[in-house]
Enzyme design. Structure first.
Site, short mmCIF file in Angstrom:
data_model
loop_
_atom_site.label_atom_id
_atom_site.label_comp_id
_atom_site.label_asym_id
_atom_site.label_seq_id
_atom_site.Cartn_x
_atom_site.Cartn_y
_atom_site.Cartn_z
CE LYS A 1 -3.82 2.33 2.31
NZ LYS A 1 -3.58 3.41 1.40
NE ARG B 1 -6.40 3.62 -6.99
CZ ARG B 1 -7.47 3.12 -6.40
NH1 ARG B 1 -7.77 3.44 -5.17
NH2 ARG B 1 -8.23 2.25 -7.04
CD GLU C 1 -1.36 5.29 -4.26
OE1 GLU C 1 -1.39 6.01 -3.27
OE2 GLU C 1 -2.35 4.67 -4.67
CE LYS D 1 -8.67 2.12 4.02
NZ LYS D 1 -8.91 3.44 3.52
#
Length: 552
Positions: A250, A255, A299, A415
């Protein structure tokens, strides 16, 4: 042929909806209106009733701030800007204040040209098209014309539409259900088409003209869709529920959605704004990495000496319009691409993640984010520990068989990150500071969203440095709608990420809940108000907390 819907009728529908407490009855009322609208009115009505003027994917923006609104109304009513501001302060609602001011004027004026719904939309388009030095004057002229012809009730909703703050509680979910009911179609079809088209107005039109087409709707390049979102969860629970899972880092970045056809490409932010001009390096890297036509999800991560840098470095670049070159030398941005939604004319959103992943690896030569397929918790925990050591935020745990569902915050993506629980909340008000904070806002009123309404859950004042306080004051000073005493009401446009120790029930706030020990973490510049925490999600967190499951 009907004469078309008057804007007054639209205002009456809204007023009626405002008085209905129940969701189902609201949906029925809207469903009853939709079939009798013309083809060109239907999409406009659908967007307007949600408090939107243009489709979510559209680059068009009205660009009307509170001051322009005050000036336009003051001109029409024959008074000063201050008087309008005071009226709005007194009611705390721009719409109601404008309605009252126009009611006074109505007794003295004779001529009102009936406003059509479609005309109001065309005038809004003119406002959005006004550019350059004269744009504010042009916008003001259009606004004066609209308010000049508006009856008091129309004024209420014109003002709210201009500020994109309708406050009648018809959120996306309700309108989607109303479209399904109006044209007697399965709501899942409407939802599917909306995810790909990102415009309920156009979906409503298709639902009437050609319901079969709804299942064939595909995502199109240069028309961004909302991004698929994740819930907070644990590795153990995901593996228990799904067996083998895909684990990815992550990233603490921003984004983006990358669209490319031939040698043309655009990059969109999470709010679906076109940020290509601010990210020429990302555009170049991805153009070089594939010769296919694609829509990618990824990302943008800031890197210095091989280590990831925190999110604020990335967002600075997203915001920059000028001096991009000097910024680029300081901050290297790299893309990490983890999904593909479209490939050479074909939509891939309904395919399982494992198939999309395979396509992604085949057509993108570089910049594909790492992914690990694991079936046991120990292996996944080891990847999680690696992710933290490498400087990432945590991991994403995804279900390999899952489709891509734009705008949905589901359990298919989870997440996992350490640390304090946070919520993304909308800033709806502030209070002037005292002592060291005099002359700036010292605390901020935060709200969750509930079907288009914003319900307060508390104030945050801690965690804000003096430097950030000054930045926040600059950010909010032109968004003040009204003030009473030390409190100000702000145009709801900004989202804060806020940490807290627990959620409590509370009669003091409209949401029925309050946060204990709220702490400011950061401004979520990549999030729009629509993406803030919903009341339902807050209630769910409260329930989990009560069952002793801690924050997960």
């Amino acid at each position: 042929m009907n004469m078309g819907m008057q804007f007054l009728e639209f205002a009456q529908v809204c007023e009626h909806l405002e008085g209905i407490p129940g969701r189902l009855e609201m949906i029925e009322q809207v469903a009853a209106v939709l079939p009798r609208l013309d083809d060109d009115e239907l999409p406009v009505f659908v967007r307007f009733v949600m408090g939107r003027v243009f489709p979510d994917w559209s680059p068009k923006k009205l660009g009307v701030g509170p001051n322009l609104l005050y000036d336009a109304v003051a001109y029409v009513v024959g008074t000063k800007r201050e008087t309008v501001r005071e009226a709005i302060n007194a009611t705390g609602d721009a719409g109601l204040a404008v309605e009252r001011l126009l009611a006074k004027k109505e007794q003295t004026s004779f001529f009102v040209q009936e406003l059509q719904l479609i005309e109001v939309y065309r005038e809004f388009e003119r406002m959005a098209a006004a550019e350059g030095q004269r744009s504010q004057r042009e916008k003001l002229r259009v606004a004066q014309g609209l308010f000049g012809n508006a009856r008091p009730l129309e004024g209420r909703y014109l003002a709210r539409l201009m500020l994109e703050e309708l406050r009648i509680g018809m959120g996306e979910g309700n309108v989607r259900d109303a479209v399904a009911r109006a044209f007697e179609i399965d709501v899942r079809l409407v939802e599917h088409a909306h995810q790909a088209m990102n415009d309920l107005g156009e979906v409503a039109l298709l639902a009437r003209r050609d319901p079969d087409a709804l299942s064939r709707v595909t995502i199109e390049p240069f028309r961004p869709v909302k991004m698929m979102l994740a819930q907070t969860g644990t590795i153990a629970a995901q593996i228990e529920d799904h067996g083998e899972v895909a684990v990815e880092y992550k990233y603490d970045g921003s984004r983006f959605q990358f669209h490319k056809v031939g040698d043309v490409c655009r990059i969109y932010s999470r709010k679906l704004e076109d940020v290509t001009g601010s990210l020429p390096d990302i555009a170049r890297l991805l153009m070089e990495a594939t010769d296919h036509d694609v829509i990618l999800d990824g990302e943008a991560v800031a890197v210095r000496d091989g280590r990831p840098m925190p999110f604020q470095y990335v967002i600075r670049r997203f915001r920059r319009k000028h001096e991009i070159d000097s910024m680029m030398e300081k901050i290297e941005l790299v893309p990490r691409v983890f999904d593909i939604l479209y490939l050479d004319g074909e939509t891939l959103m309904d395919r399982p993640l494992e198939e999309r992943r395979k396509a992604l690896e085949e057509m993108l030569g570089a910049h594909v984010a790492e992914q690990f397929l694991v079936g046991d918790a120990a292996a996944a925990e080891a990847i999680y520990a690696d992710a933290l050591n490498l400087g990432h935020e945590g991991v994403m745990v995804k279900v390999p068989g899952s489709p891509y569902t734009p705008g949905v915050r589901g359990r298919l993506w989870v997440k996992v990150k350490p640390g304090v629980e946070t919520l993304d909340l909308v800033v709806v008000g502030a209070e002037w500071g005292e002592g060291r904070r005099a002359g700036t806002f010292g605390s901020f009123l935060l709200a969750v969203q509930d079907q288009g309404r914003l319900l307060p859950v508390g104030k945050v004042a801690t965690g804000i440095t003096d430097e950030v306080l000054a930045e926040l004051y600059a950010l909010f000073k032109d968004k003040v709608l009204a003030h009473s005493g030390k409190e100000v009401m702000l145009e709801p446009e900004v989202v804060f990420e806020v940490g807290y120790s627990e959620i409590q029930t509370s009669p003091n706030y409209e949401s029925g809940y309050a946060l204990r020990f709220p702490r400011f973490v950061r401004v979520r510049e990549d999030k729009s108000v629509d993406e803030a925490e919903t009341l339902d999600m807050l209630v769910e967190r409260y329930a989990r907390q009560k069952n002793g499951q801690g924050s997960f």
